[in-house]
Design an enzyme around this catalytic site. Structure first.
Site, PDB file in Angstrom:
ATOM      1  N   GLU A  36     -16.409 -15.948 -17.713  1.00 19.56           N
ATOM      2  CA  GLU A  36     -14.978 -16.239 -17.544  1.00 19.56           C
ATOM      3  C   GLU A  36     -14.382 -16.591 -18.899  1.00 19.56           C
ATOM      4  O   GLU A  36     -14.831 -17.526 -19.559  1.00 19.56           O
ATOM      5  CB  GLU A  36     -14.778 -17.385 -16.552  1.00 19.56           C
ATOM      6  CG  GLU A  36     -13.372 -17.959 -16.506  1.00 19.56           C
ATOM      7  CD  GLU A  36     -12.292 -16.916 -16.257  1.00 19.56           C
ATOM      8  OE1 GLU A  36     -11.287 -16.921 -17.001  1.00 19.56           O
ATOM      9  OE2 GLU A  36     -12.461 -16.083 -15.338  1.00 19.56           O
ATOM     10  N   SER A  42     -11.606 -20.580 -10.061  1.00 19.57           N
ATOM     11  CA  SER A  42     -11.218 -20.789  -8.653  1.00 19.57           C
ATOM     12  C   SER A  42      -9.909 -21.565  -8.529  1.00 19.57           C
ATOM     13  O   SER A  42      -9.821 -22.571  -7.837  1.00 19.57           O
ATOM     14  CB  SER A  42     -12.336 -21.535  -7.912  1.00 19.57           C
ATOM     15  OG  SER A  42     -13.543 -20.824  -7.959  1.00 19.57           O
ATOM     16  N   CYS A  46      -0.980 -18.495  -7.339  1.00 19.76           N
ATOM     17  CA  CYS A  46       0.211 -18.472  -6.488  1.00 19.76           C
ATOM     18  C   CYS A  46       0.912 -19.827  -6.457  1.00 19.76           C
ATOM     19  O   CYS A  46       2.103 -19.908  -6.150  1.00 19.76           O
ATOM     20  CB  CYS A  46      -0.159 -18.063  -5.065  1.00 19.76           C
ATOM     21  SG  CYS A  46      -0.953 -16.448  -4.935  1.00 19.76           S
ATOM     22  N   ARG A  73     -24.479 -25.369  -7.935  1.00 20.33           N
ATOM     23  CA  ARG A  73     -25.020 -24.488  -6.892  1.00 20.33           C
ATOM     24  C   ARG A  73     -25.864 -23.367  -7.505  1.00 20.33           C
ATOM     25  O   ARG A  73     -26.024 -22.307  -6.927  1.00 20.33           O
ATOM     26  CB  ARG A  73     -23.873 -23.908  -6.062  1.00 20.33           C
ATOM     27  CG  ARG A  73     -22.966 -24.972  -5.452  1.00 20.33           C
ATOM     28  CD  ARG A  73     -21.878 -24.368  -4.619  1.00 20.33           C
ATOM     29  NE  ARG A  73     -22.436 -23.706  -3.444  1.00 20.33           N
ATOM     30  CZ  ARG A  73     -21.734 -22.898  -2.649  1.00 20.33           C
ATOM     31  NH1 ARG A  73     -20.472 -22.639  -2.933  1.00 20.33           N
ATOM     32  NH2 ARG A  73     -22.297 -22.340  -1.597  1.00 20.33           N
ATOM     33  N   ASP A 288      -7.422  -8.192  -7.975  1.00 11.32           N
ATOM     34  CA  ASP A 288      -6.243  -7.545  -8.538  1.00 11.32           C
ATOM     35  C   ASP A 288      -6.551  -6.329  -9.404  1.00 11.32           C
ATOM     36  O   ASP A 288      -5.637  -5.629  -9.832  1.00 11.32           O
ATOM     37  CB  ASP A 288      -5.437  -8.553  -9.373  1.00 11.32           C
ATOM     38  CG  ASP A 288      -4.862  -9.675  -8.532  1.00 11.32           C
ATOM     39  OD1 ASP A 288      -4.979  -9.598  -7.294  1.00 11.32           O
ATOM     40  OD2 ASP A 288      -4.304 -10.630  -9.111  1.00 11.32           O
ATOM     41  N   ASN A 310      -9.789 -13.014  -2.284  1.00  6.38           N
ATOM     42  CA  ASN A 310     -10.814 -13.860  -1.684  1.00  6.38           C
ATOM     43  C   ASN A 310     -11.631 -13.098  -0.644  1.00  6.38           C
ATOM     44  O   ASN A 310     -12.852 -13.262  -0.548  1.00  6.38           O
ATOM     45  CB  ASN A 310     -10.168 -15.096  -1.064  1.00  6.38           C
ATOM     46  CG  ASN A 310      -9.881 -16.173  -2.090  1.00  6.38           C
ATOM     47  OD1 ASN A 310     -10.765 -16.906  -2.506  1.00  6.38           O
ATOM     48  ND2 ASN A 310      -8.630 -16.263  -2.527  1.00  6.38           N
ATOM     49  N   TYR A 431       7.048 -19.511  23.503  1.00  2.00           N
ATOM     50  CA  TYR A 431       8.477 -19.848  23.555  1.00  2.00           C
ATOM     51  C   TYR A 431       8.666 -21.299  23.953  1.00  2.00           C
ATOM     52  O   TYR A 431       8.048 -21.803  24.889  1.00  2.00           O
ATOM     53  CB  TYR A 431       9.223 -18.970  24.561  1.00  2.00           C
ATOM     54  CG  TYR A 431      10.541 -19.597  24.992  1.00  2.00           C
ATOM     55  CD1 TYR A 431      11.614 -19.689  24.091  1.00  2.00           C
ATOM     56  CD2 TYR A 431      10.699 -20.158  26.254  1.00  2.00           C
ATOM     57  CE1 TYR A 431      12.801 -20.297  24.451  1.00  2.00           C
ATOM     58  CE2 TYR A 431      11.885 -20.762  26.635  1.00  2.00           C
ATOM     59  CZ  TYR A 431      12.939 -20.835  25.722  1.00  2.00           C
ATOM     60  OH  TYR A 431      14.110 -21.450  26.081  1.00  2.00           O
ATOM     61  N   TRP A 439      14.151 -14.654  23.742  1.00  2.52           N
ATOM     62  CA  TRP A 439      13.719 -13.399  23.124  1.00  2.52           C
ATOM     63  C   TRP A 439      13.531 -13.665  21.634  1.00  2.52           C
ATOM     64  O   TRP A 439      14.481 -13.872  20.898  1.00  2.52           O
ATOM     65  CB  TRP A 439      14.751 -12.297  23.338  1.00  2.52           C
ATOM     66  CG  TRP A 439      14.663 -11.662  24.690  1.00  2.52           C
ATOM     67  CD1 TRP A 439      15.336 -12.035  25.820  1.00  2.52           C
ATOM     68  CD2 TRP A 439      13.843 -10.562  25.045  1.00  2.52           C
ATOM     69  NE1 TRP A 439      14.986 -11.227  26.874  1.00  2.52           N
ATOM     70  CE2 TRP A 439      14.064 -10.306  26.429  1.00  2.52           C
ATOM     71  CE3 TRP A 439      12.931  -9.753  24.360  1.00  2.52           C
ATOM     72  CZ2 TRP A 439      13.414  -9.296  27.113  1.00  2.52           C
ATOM     73  CZ3 TRP A 439      12.288  -8.738  25.037  1.00  2.52           C
ATOM     74  CH2 TRP A 439      12.535  -8.514  26.401  1.00  2.52           C
ATOM     75  N   ARG A 447      12.830  -4.159  20.692  1.00  2.00           N
ATOM     76  CA  ARG A 447      13.570  -3.565  21.805  1.00  2.00           C
ATOM     77  C   ARG A 447      14.639  -2.605  21.298  1.00  2.00           C
ATOM     78  O   ARG A 447      14.803  -1.494  21.833  1.00  2.00           O
ATOM     79  CB  ARG A 447      14.201  -4.678  22.656  1.00  2.00           C
ATOM     80  CG  ARG A 447      14.847  -4.185  23.939  1.00  2.00           C
ATOM     81  CD  ARG A 447      15.200  -5.339  24.852  1.00  2.00           C
ATOM     82  NE  ARG A 447      16.133  -6.274  24.215  1.00  2.00           N
ATOM     83  CZ  ARG A 447      16.617  -7.360  24.815  1.00  2.00           C
ATOM     84  NH1 ARG A 447      16.239  -7.648  26.063  1.00  2.00           N
ATOM     85  NH2 ARG A 447      17.457  -8.154  24.194  1.00  2.00           N
TER      86      ARG A 447
END
Length: 457
Positions: A36, A42, A46, A73, A288, A310, A431, A439, A447
């Site tokens: 990197e 990570s 956005c 890890r 990307d 992801n 609803y 609706w 519709r």
């Protein structure tokens, strides 16, 4: 016998792939090395506009996992290290330690390319002046915040009116700046049809954001210290104390191109359903830097979104770790907002449908986010495209306020299921007066679209 996995890029796709592969194979079975070139892993790109605007208080809130957490890890994560070359026949990569300046080759059994995308920076005079900022990385966000906090003037110019552009306009408004937006297109948000973009422009005008359409940046003018003082278009000059570039991105595939790997018409890497680079059994790519299949039009597209990145990483990591996963494609769903205006889209615009050779009908309806009598109800405009004769849903666009944007998920599911607008009418949606009219606006549009299809048969 142990294998070595090398990953180029330590953000969404790269670290998701590394983490998933590590869940499935131990360090004795699979050695994982990640290169990197930046300072962070990570992180949520956005979220940068919301950090700049003050909705997110601290940079570290945008970091999902630190390098130390990944290393704990058994992932050999090498920060500030840039890969310069991929030797495909030799199964190795050449990388440079950006701090020490040294270079070395690293062999691999399996390779993941997760190089992301590069912000578009137009080649015009003054574009690299002090006070001109992109917003691709956390370093970019930090630099912009430092400029905003140290600049005496309060005049900002945002170049580009896509997702990043409108989100940065909101961030700057929140910081008390006078904002001018310069946009090459006929309306903001070119991912929508122009008639829907006109609604966004009207709302932005009402928020005090000056939106200039059909205008292109021609130069950045500087003072004696090399700082931005103004920008120019073909016929006007606008004072500026800070300039933010939100023109878009292109796939960062220079390494892949030099290595002879297959690229699509948008310069993104081409992969199969398992995210393997086409024609190469031991090389994967995601995020990307790749092109993905549009499930509605059947064409390849470049869509730079963290949601896809992801998922790609999870699928790649599973396949490398001995499991199995596929990424069938996308329908092009995206949401954004500028101040209290919510914007959403999925599927095809009119120009996309025409380019795909589809015949279609369009309808536009006005509705509300809640029952009309309920306090806090807000207006909403829904545009829907359906295929002529068959009635297959082709696309939906939404512009409204509170409660509008996430309704696009209904349309995204319907597109993925290849539903017709007539089938959508019968959807059993939730609803209650605080949440929707009897609706739902999506059903009202379906519709009306079904009637238009019936008339067109």
């Amino acid at each position: 016998m142990s294998e070595r996995l090398v990953i180029i890029g330590g953000d969404a796709t790269g670290m998701s792939a590394a983490s998933q592969a590590r869940r499935m194979k131990t360090a004795q079975e699979l050695e994982i090395i990640v290169f990197e070139r930046g300072h962070f892993t990570s992180f949520s790109a956005c979220g940068i506009p919301y950090w700049v605007g003050g909705d997110v208080q601290a940079r570290d809130e945008l970091i999902a996992r630190t390098p130390e957490e990944h290393r704990a890890r058994d992932i050999d994560l090498r920060m500030r290290t840039e890969v310069l070359e991929i030797d495909v026949p030799g199964r190795r990569v050449r990388a440079r330690d950006l701090e020490a300046g040294t270079e070395s080759w690293t062999e691999y059994d399996k390779l993941v390319i997760a190089t992301g995308a590069t912000p578009i920076r137009p080649p015009i005079p003054g574009i690299d002046a002090q006070g001109v900022h992109g917003v691709q990385t956390l370093d970019d966000g930090q630099a912009l915040i430092e400029t905003l906090e140290s600049t005496v003037g309060r005049r900002a110019v945002v170049v580009g009116a896509g997702y990043i552009g409108v989100e940065m306009a909101e961030a700057l408004i929140n910081r008390g700046y006078d904002v001018t937006m310069i946009n090459r297109g006929t309306q903001p948000m070119a991912t929508l049809d122009p008639d829907m973009g006109a609604l966004i422009r009207k709302a932005m005008d009402g928020m005090g954001i000056r939106v200039l359409c059909d205008a292109a940046l021609t130069a950045v003018l500087t003072d004696d210290d090399g700082r931005v003082r103004a920008v120019t278009t073909a016929d006007a000059e606008f004072p500026a104390d800070v300039v933010v570039l939100g023109i878009g991105v292109r796939p960062a595939t220079e390494l892949a191109r030099a290595a002879g790997l297959p690229l699509g018409q948008h310069d993104g890497l081409l992969t199969d359903l398992a995210m393997r680079v086409r024609g190469y059994e031991n090389i994967w790519a995601g995020g990307d830097c790749v092109e993905v299949l549009d499930l509605v039009s059947g064409t390849e597209r470049h869509i730079a979104l963290g949601t896809h990145a992801n998922k790609h990483g999870q699928i790649i990591g599973a396949n490398i770790g001995g499991g199995y996963g596929t990424f069938p494609g996308v329908v092009g769903t995206a949401v954004s907002k500028v101040c209290d205006l919510e914007v959403a889209r999925t599927g095809l615009r009119e120009k996309d449908a025409r380019a795909a050779g589809l015949q279609f009908v369009t309808v536009t309806i006005e509705s509300t986010s809640r029952s009309g009598y309920f306090p806090g109800t807000a207006a909403m405009t829904v545009k829907m495209l359906a295929e002529r004769r068959t009635g297959r849903l082709l696309g939906v666009q939404l512009v409204g306020r509170e409660g509008a944007a996430k309704r696009i998920d209904i349309a995204a599911v319907a597109l993925t299921a290849r539903m017709t607008v007539e089938q959508m009418i019968a959807l059993d949606l939730g609803y209650a007066p605080p949440f929707s009219p009897v609706w739902d606006p999506i059903l009202v549009a379906a519709r009306k679209a079904a009637l238009a299809v019936e008339r067109g048969r």
